[in-house]
Enzyme design. Structure first.
Site, PDB file in Angstrom:
ATOM      1  N   ASP A   1     -41.988   8.965  -2.060  1.00 33.58           N
ATOM      2  CA  ASP A   1     -41.656   8.684  -3.452  1.00 33.58           C
ATOM      3  C   ASP A   1     -40.384   9.391  -3.903  1.00 33.58           C
ATOM      4  OD1 ASP A   1     -43.382  10.942  -3.076  1.00 33.58           O
ATOM      5  OD2 ASP A   1     -43.740  11.070  -5.220  1.00 33.58           O
TER       6      ASP A   1
ATOM      7  N   HIS B   1     -37.115  16.778  -0.948  1.00 34.28           N
ATOM      8  CA  HIS B   1     -37.931  16.760   0.266  1.00 34.28           C
ATOM      9  C   HIS B   1     -38.096  15.309   0.705  1.00 34.28           C
ATOM     10  CE1 HIS B   1     -40.851  16.027  -2.917  1.00 34.28           C
ATOM     11  NE2 HIS B   1     -41.767  15.706  -2.035  1.00 34.28           N
TER      12      HIS B   1
ATOM     13  N   ASP C   1     -41.788  18.460  -6.548  1.00 35.57           N
ATOM     14  CA  ASP C   1     -43.094  18.797  -6.002  1.00 35.57           C
ATOM     15  C   ASP C   1     -43.210  20.246  -5.531  1.00 35.57           C
ATOM     16  OD1 ASP C   1     -42.949  16.099  -6.349  1.00 35.57           O
ATOM     17  OD2 ASP C   1     -43.978  15.587  -4.503  1.00 35.57           O
TER      18      ASP C   1
ATOM     19  N   HIS D   1     -40.953  13.330   1.219  1.00 30.69           N
ATOM     20  CA  HIS D   1     -42.071  12.446   0.903  1.00 30.69           C
ATOM     21  C   HIS D   1     -41.509  11.146   0.321  1.00 30.69           C
ATOM     22  CE1 HIS D   1     -45.308  15.825   0.787  1.00 30.69           C
ATOM     23  NE2 HIS D   1     -45.295  15.198   1.944  1.00 30.69           N
TER      24      HIS D   1
ATOM     25  N   HIS E   1     -42.725  12.803 -13.161  1.00 28.52           N
ATOM     26  CA  HIS E   1     -43.531  12.739 -11.927  1.00 28.52           C
ATOM     27  C   HIS E   1     -45.021  12.733 -12.267  1.00 28.52           C
ATOM     28  CE1 HIS E   1     -45.028  13.873  -7.873  1.00 28.52           C
ATOM     29  NE2 HIS E   1     -43.904  13.331  -7.442  1.00 28.52           N
TER      30      HIS E   1
END
Length: 298
Positions: free
Chosen positions: A67, A63, A202, A65, A260
Site C-alpha cells: 500500500d 518501506h 507505518d 509494503h 492511513h
C-alpha cells in the site's frame, strides 16, 4: 496555489475503499515536488488532483509494503512517457533493493527517465535541496520516516532598512557581508525560523517518531487504529489516533494531518476527536484529493 502545500492522493491503509485510495502524498516545496509512498492507483489520483508527473522531483518510500509502493511502476513509466528531462531522485530503505528493482522494471517500457537511486542505510540527511533527513521507525520490516527542513534565516525589516538608507542591491550585499557602513544585519532584520514538515508512516511509537515530529510546522502521520484497538495497533506496528495526537502535542507541531485509516472504521471524524483529546492545535483528518497548505512560519 501555495508554493508549499500537501496534496493528498490517498488515505487508506492496507485495503482501499470506495472513498479512499491507497497511500500517496505530494509535498510541493517551492520548485520541488516530493512524492511520498505512492500506493496502487497513484497515477490516476494525480490526474484527478491536477498534478502533472513533471511536478515530481523526488520519490520517497518509507518501506516496501504494497500500500506504500505498488503505484511506483505507473509513476515511473508516466515520468518516462512524459519525457521528464531533469533528474528524478528516489529514496528507499536499502534492504528493499530487490523490491525496488522489481517495481522499477515491472514491465517493459521505453525507459528514458534519468532516475537517481539513493538507498537509505542509516539515520541522517539524504538530500540537500531541499534538505531531507530520515529516521528509522519500528514496523514489521525496515521503515524510515522523512523530515524536510528549511534552514533558519533572517527576515529583512523595510522600515529599518529605509532609516539606515540601505536599498536596492545594497540589501543583498548587506545580507552577504553581515555589515555595511556601520550597519549590521542584526540591526535591520530579525530571525526567521525555517519551515519543517515530517512524514511518519507505518510504525509503533519509538524514538524516531518523536525525532521526526519535533517542532515541525506540518506533521503527516499514520493513525491506522482508534484508541480502543491500541493492542492491535501495537501488534501490527501502527499508531492510534490518540497516540498521533500525543506525539504532536509533545513535539509542538503546527498542523497535524491524520491519515492511513483502516477500512474497519466507517466514521473518519472519530480519528480527529481522539487526536484532539491530546492535541489542541489544528487537526486535519485527511481525505483523498485534499490540499493542505504548509502553515505560515511561527
Amino acid at each position: 496555489m501555495s508554493a508549499r502545500e500537501l496534496v493528498v492522493l490517498g488515505t487508506a491503509s492496507q485495503a482501499p475503499t470506495r472513498h479512499r485510495n491507497h497511500n500517496g502524498y505530494l509535498l510541493r516545496w517551492d520548485a520541488h515536488g516530493l512524492l511520498f509512498d505512492p500506493g496502487e492507483g497513484t497515477q490516476r489520483q494525480m490526474l484527478l488532483a491536477g498534478v502533472a508527473a513533471s511536478a515530481i522531483t523526488r520519490i520517497c518510500l518509507t518501506h516496501f509494503h504494497g500500500d506504500h509502493c505498488l503505484g511506483l511502476p505507473g509513476v515511473v513509466q508516466r515520468l518516462s512517457l512524459d519525457r521528464v528531462a531533469r533528474p528524478v531522485h528516489a529514496h528507499y530503505p536499502a534492504s528493499g533493493q530487490e523490491w525496488f528493482d522489481r517495481l522499477r522494471h515491472a514491465t517493459p517500457f521505453h525507459d528514458v527517465l534519468d532516475l537517481h537511486e539513493h538507498p537509505i542505510t542509516a539515520d541522517g540527511p539524504v538530500a540537500d535541496d531541499p534538505h531531507v533527513e530520515v529516521r528509522r521507525l519500528d514496523h514489521g520490516i525496515e521503515s524510515y520516516g522523512y523530515r524536510v527542513v528549511e534552514p533558519d534565516g533572517r527576515r529583512m525589516l523595510p522600515d529599518r532598512l529605509a532609516a539606515a538608507g540601505i536599498r536596492g542591491p545594497a540589501v543583498r550585499e548587506l545580507q552577504r557581508t553581515g555589515s555595511m557602513h556601520g550597519v549590521t544585519l542584526d540591526q535591520v532584520s530579525e530571525p526567521r525560523p525555517g519551515q519543517k514538515a515530517a512524514f511518519v508512516m507505518d510504525t509503533r511509537l519509538c524514538d524516531g517518531v518523536h525525532a521526526l515530529a519535533a517542532g515541525v510546522d506540518l506533521l503527516v502521520i499514520e493513525s491506522t487504529f482508534l484508541d480502543a484497538d491500541a493492542d492491535l495497533a501495537h501488534a501490527y506496528g501502527h499508531l492510534t489516533a490518540g497516540q498521533a495526537g500525543a506525539v504532536a502535542a509533545r513535539a509542538g507541531v503546527g498542523t497535524l494531518v491524520l491519515t492511513h485509516f483502516s477500512q474497519r472504521y466507517p466514521d473518519p471524524d472519530r480519528f480527529g476527536e481522539e487526536a484532539a483529546a491530546a492535541f489542541g492545535g489544528e487537526i486535519v483528518v485527511a481525505r483523498d484529493l485534499q490540499r493542505v497548505p504548509v502553515p505560515p512560519r511561527r
